[in-house]
Design an enzyme around this catalytic site. Sequence first.
Site, PDB file in Angstrom:
ATOM      1  N   LYS A   6      -1.533  12.130   4.000  1.00  3.66           N
ATOM      2  CA  LYS A   6      -3.000  12.194   4.005  1.00  3.66           C
ATOM      3  C   LYS A   6      -3.595  10.853   4.425  1.00  3.66           C
ATOM      4  O   LYS A   6      -4.494  10.795   5.279  1.00  3.66           O
ATOM      5  CB  LYS A   6      -3.507  12.573   2.619  1.00  3.66           C
ATOM      6  CG  LYS A   6      -5.025  12.421   2.444  1.00  3.66           C
ATOM      7  CD  LYS A   6      -5.419  12.409   0.978  1.00  3.66           C
ATOM      8  CE  LYS A   6      -6.857  11.935   0.806  1.00  3.66           C
ATOM      9  NZ  LYS A   6      -7.246  11.790  -0.605  1.00  3.66           N
ATOM     10  N   LYS A  45      -8.118   0.228   2.437  1.00  3.30           N
ATOM     11  CA  LYS A  45      -7.082   1.104   1.870  1.00  3.30           C
ATOM     12  C   LYS A  45      -6.247   1.756   2.965  1.00  3.30           C
ATOM     13  O   LYS A  45      -5.015   1.776   2.897  1.00  3.30           O
ATOM     14  CB  LYS A  45      -7.747   2.180   1.002  1.00  3.30           C
ATOM     15  CG  LYS A  45      -6.815   3.300   0.525  1.00  3.30           C
ATOM     16  CD  LYS A  45      -5.754   2.798  -0.428  1.00  3.30           C
ATOM     17  CE  LYS A  45      -4.759   3.902  -0.808  1.00  3.30           C
ATOM     18  NZ  LYS A  45      -5.298   4.865  -1.764  1.00  3.30           N
ATOM     19  N   THR A  63      -9.570   8.322  -2.112  1.00  2.84           N
ATOM     20  CA  THR A  63      -9.248   7.818  -0.775  1.00  2.84           C
ATOM     21  C   THR A  63      -9.767   8.832   0.235  1.00  2.84           C
ATOM     22  O   THR A  63      -9.259   9.956   0.314  1.00  2.84           O
ATOM     23  CB  THR A  63      -7.735   7.628  -0.604  1.00  2.84           C
ATOM     24  OG1 THR A  63      -7.285   6.616  -1.510  1.00  2.84           O
ATOM     25  CG2 THR A  63      -7.405   7.191   0.815  1.00  2.84           C
TER      26      THR A  63
END
Length: 291
Positions: A243, A168, A93
């Site tokens: 994050k 995402k 990611t």
Amino acid sequence: MKIAFIGLGNMGGGMAANLVKAGHKVNAFDLSAEALARAQENGCATFTSVRDAVDGVDAVVSMLPNGSIVDSVFAADVLGHAPKGAILLDCSTIDVDTARKVTADAVAGGYDMVDAPVSGGIAAANGGTLTFMVGGTDTAFARAEPILSAMGKAVIHAGGSGAGQAAKICNNMLLGASMIATCETFAMAEKLGLDLQTFYDISSKASGQNWSMTSYCPVPGVGPTSPADNEYQGGFATALMLKDLKLAMEAAQSVNADVPMGTRAAELYAQFDAAGKGGMDFSAIIQSLKN
């Protein structure tokens, strides 16, 4: 197929093991000797350099901590070292711009590549039930899909290069905000004197129903088994949620998107992480909301 797998952390270790279970030969690399030992126990061949791991493979899968590392590893040790016919799949990611840059570099070098970040957490990585959000050309997606299917239950083509990462971070911004709303609702219900199982039985069948409640309830002993039933260990760490929320904030700023709920979620998870809770599952934020 012979597949190189780079990055054998909490997610990558289980993913590589599932490729072996599907009948693929896996060349595994990680900086951790412990991670390599686990990979070897799971049937992978292990290597101490990326270049050796990608030599002669049909595909390269990476699961790395951030965009800077992804860019560095592919530029230095994958592009020009893996066979030109290999399909490249980055399941990390990372930010959209870096994903597009790495793919552009790969294409310029004669490779097909996709960005394919995942949703599902450690249990899904180990169980082979991840959801993959994939960005890339139709040709690259067609080549990547059989490999991803060996590690997941759903493989969805989100669009061109970078679209997987965009999907995402949008998904996880929604998840982060909805988990906080779910946590504060249970905390308020308890203070109002409601039995939490009874409240769950009501709300899970009413208009407030959501995934954070019915699949990942932040209250121990309520709903399906979740990290809350294991003192908020395992699952999806708060530091990783933070994050992803930071990536979402950067992306929102780059396109001038108004995201007040996402912004507040990022602030609350930053406070929770700063309090030393980064290793706990992200649903543990209910503890700060109850206080």
